[in-house]
Design an enzyme around this catalytic site. Structure first.
Site, PDB file in Angstrom:
ATOM      1  N   ASP A   1       0.862  -1.176   0.000  1.00  0.00           N
ATOM      2  CA  ASP A   1       0.000   0.000   0.000  1.00  0.00           C
ATOM      3  C   ASP A   1       0.903   1.231   0.000  1.00  0.00           C
ATOM      4  OD1 ASP A   1      -2.196   1.562  -0.061  1.00  0.00           O
ATOM      5  OD2 ASP A   1      -2.956   1.005   1.925  1.00  0.00           O
TER       6      ASP A   1
ATOM      7  N   ASP B   1      -7.987  -7.427   1.044  1.00  0.00           N
ATOM      8  CA  ASP B   1      -7.037  -7.550   2.156  1.00  0.00           C
ATOM      9  C   ASP B   1      -7.755  -7.084   3.397  1.00  0.00           C
ATOM     10  OD1 ASP B   1      -6.702  -4.538   1.418  1.00  0.00           O
ATOM     11  OD2 ASP B   1      -5.716  -4.759   3.365  1.00  0.00           O
TER      12      ASP B   1
ATOM     13  N   CYS C   1     -12.386 -28.506   9.213  1.00  0.00           N
ATOM     14  CA  CYS C   1     -11.306 -27.604   8.787  1.00  0.00           C
ATOM     15  C   CYS C   1      -9.982 -28.357   8.782  1.00  0.00           C
ATOM     16  CB  CYS C   1     -11.231 -26.393   9.708  1.00  0.00           C
ATOM     17  SG  CYS C   1      -9.821 -25.316   9.347  1.00  0.00           S
TER      18      CYS C   1
END
Lengths: 381, 381
Positions: free
Chosen positions: A90, A263, A301
């Protein structure tokens, strides 16, 4: 660099592939946030094991600590942190406007005081691109102005004008070899401003386009609207990235609205307070209900935490402040985000995304607490 | 259960093998401390990768949180924490005397207030052994009284008498299947008391013998003396364990004095403040000297941290409070302790321990700071 492989028949969802210097990123994708050069509490081996394709770094933070002299000596950010897959950085624009103390917006950037020690710093398009060139990220972001979601109309307009002007300056700066640069569309929830900003950026031919000015404290409907206003003006053959988002349900909603990249600090941030994400929502593992619950965080999971540890054990570790507790919940949550986007891609490829989308949204119950965590989270990204 | 494989020709060092229900432990050995059911910041996979053979758990802490009801429901401590190798549990005696508020020593144990919430608790030989039976540790320790190193002679004498009486009570309690029980020799630096305590315990025929009342704030020479006073009275065919010790140099010194087993919180504790152990001593990684030092923490080290990361990167992570920083230094330090004992065993097997010992002590420079950290560390074990 971006290939649009398939567009969903019933929604705006897209299956794609972004090719960068450090490898290919399959989209839609969740990018883990490594603001200061580390995804919080998770090491690179764990990231790779869970299928992470790309992580974020931050210009503002890395420029203050450790500073570019050290990153340069290390041979760039990939080498410094030992991560040889893609990195997106960024620009620091968001942090200058949300984090820095006492700022003065000037023609070619922003003069501000460091949030750490109050020292005087300057960041503008030229500086941000130079830092990102030294970092050597695979995708650099332009330096933009990101106003608060409730900023007056005049401020929103000024921010769009400045963002366009600065984007042009960024476009003209030299880049690292093979570095992609994405523009950032601002404009809040104003249709004209979103259109104006998107069109001006598209004319500059960036390698991809981000939708900024979201996840800045606005209510969820306004966030969706902002994306819906920008999206039609973005070219289909370039990647689209919604910055700083979101909850699992928000990401799936935005995939259906044509977004390719996400994000968010939520998965690691809430993990440190003991909140675990599942396909059905989220729950606080510290609660007494789990004290003798010997199931994994989420049944079925396949993450390292779920394969090795029970809720009861992780609850205990969280309650006695053992680091392995927050490590494992951070790992599970990040894995959940990464796998969710894998499922999105698989259903897009199979032509069943619309069903997956409806079902996921129907099953996932976001908590109010999680939505309010976004408020705090924005300060950390 | 303990086989003495070899005794060094020039020192009192011993090569041995302790067989427990969950596997064999090669001695001399360093046991990592998992007070609350987790070695701080390190997960079981990392422990196994670095060659960890046995870890510690703590009766006092685990009895308060999560409590025995949960451990029982989980099927014991090994299952609860998912560690299928040997576990030694301390009896809680040390914590009752060092940590608990307002205690009243009674005939069959100690009434005290929890250090957490002030609730009234009672721990004695019977209770401690019952807890350790539920924990299902491979090695249980007797419940002893550990006075301060500067306690008056009368207190030292009373502590020895009580320790002997309580050891007898512990000896008579039922055990978990296959559980070994070690006696603990007290007596401070008084030769008569050490002898009296050791002989009384040896007559009870425990499976091994610990030397307690060390690492309680005494200067190093006094600690060495305490071990030297107890050791001649302990049988050669049983394992000897020096509790709560030590620095790398102290461990090697004590191996040469006939000790087989060690545990210490130092490697993880100082890691969280950024101190790394090497074969030459220790250094503070946060220092400016390492900001562009791209070597591993210790050159030639094969640990996960040294194979993947540089001093410069870890220094940065420590300075910006990223958890991966303290994780990696904790991992390196624990690896260093484990490998040091591997080298000790290899040189004992090869008949070169005396040379190794001299060389190690000559090269290792312990800092005053580390020695004073022992003061704080004792509260945490």
């Amino acid at each position: 660099m971006f290939e649009l492989l398939k567009t969903d028949a019933q929604t705006k969802a897209r299956l794609g592939r972004l090719t960068t210097k450090h490898g290919v990123v399959d989209t839609p994708v969740f990018m883990s946030v490594g603001t200061q050069g580390s995804v919080k509490a998770i090491d690179p081996r764990e990231l790779i094991e869970m299928g992470t394709q790309i992580i974020l770094g931050n210009t503002y933070h890395l420029n203050i600590r450790p500073g570019m002299e050290i990153i340069k000596a290390a041979g760039g950010l990939h080498n410094f942190i030992n991560w040889q897959k893609p990195i997106l950085t960024d620009s620091g624009g968001f942090q200058v406007f949300s984090l820095a103390k006492i700022r003065k917006v000037k023609t070619h950037g922003v003069e501000f005081r460091s949030h750490l020690d109050g020292s005087k710093l300057f960041l503008g398009p030229k500086e941000s691109m130079e830092i990102q060139r030294i970092l050597g990220s695979d995708v650099a972001m332009v330096f933009d102005e990101c106003p608060a979601h409730d900023a007056p109309a005049r401020d929103q307009r000024n921010a769009v004008e400045r963002t366009i002007r600065w984007a042009k300056e960024c476009r003209e700066q030299p880049r690292a070899e093979g570095q992609l640069v994405f523009g950032i569309c601002q404009g809040g929830s104003n249709p004209e401003l979103r259109e104006q900003c998107a069109k001006a950026l598209v004319a500059m031919e960036f390698d991809g386009y981000a939708i900024g000015g979201v996840s800045v404290g606005e209510p969820e409907p306004e966030m969706m609207k902002a994306v819906e206003l920008a999206e039609p003006h973005l070219p289909a053959h370039k990647a689209r990235y919604a910055m700083g988002l979101g909850t699992p349900a928000q990401m799936v909603e935005l995939v259906a609205r044509g977004v390719d990249m996400f994000d968010c600090v939520l998965p690691t941030r809430v993990a440190r307070n003991g909140t675990a994400f599942t396909r059905k929502g989220q729950y606080g593992l510290k609660g007494g209900a789990y004290k003798a619950d010997f199931r994994p965080i989420e049944e079925g999971c396949e993450c390292f935490a779920c394969k090795h540890f029970t809720r009861a054990y992780l609850r205990h570790l969280l309650n006695v402040n053992e680091i392995v507790g927050l490590r494992m919940v951070s790992l599970h949550n990040t894995h959940m985000y990464v796998k969710l986007m894998e499922d999105v891609r698989a259903t897009l490829a199979a032509g069943t995304f619309a069903d997956f989308y409806r079902e996921f949204i129907a099953n996932f119950v976001p908590s109010k607490k999680i939505l309010s965590e976004r408020e705090v989270a924005k300060l950390e990204r």
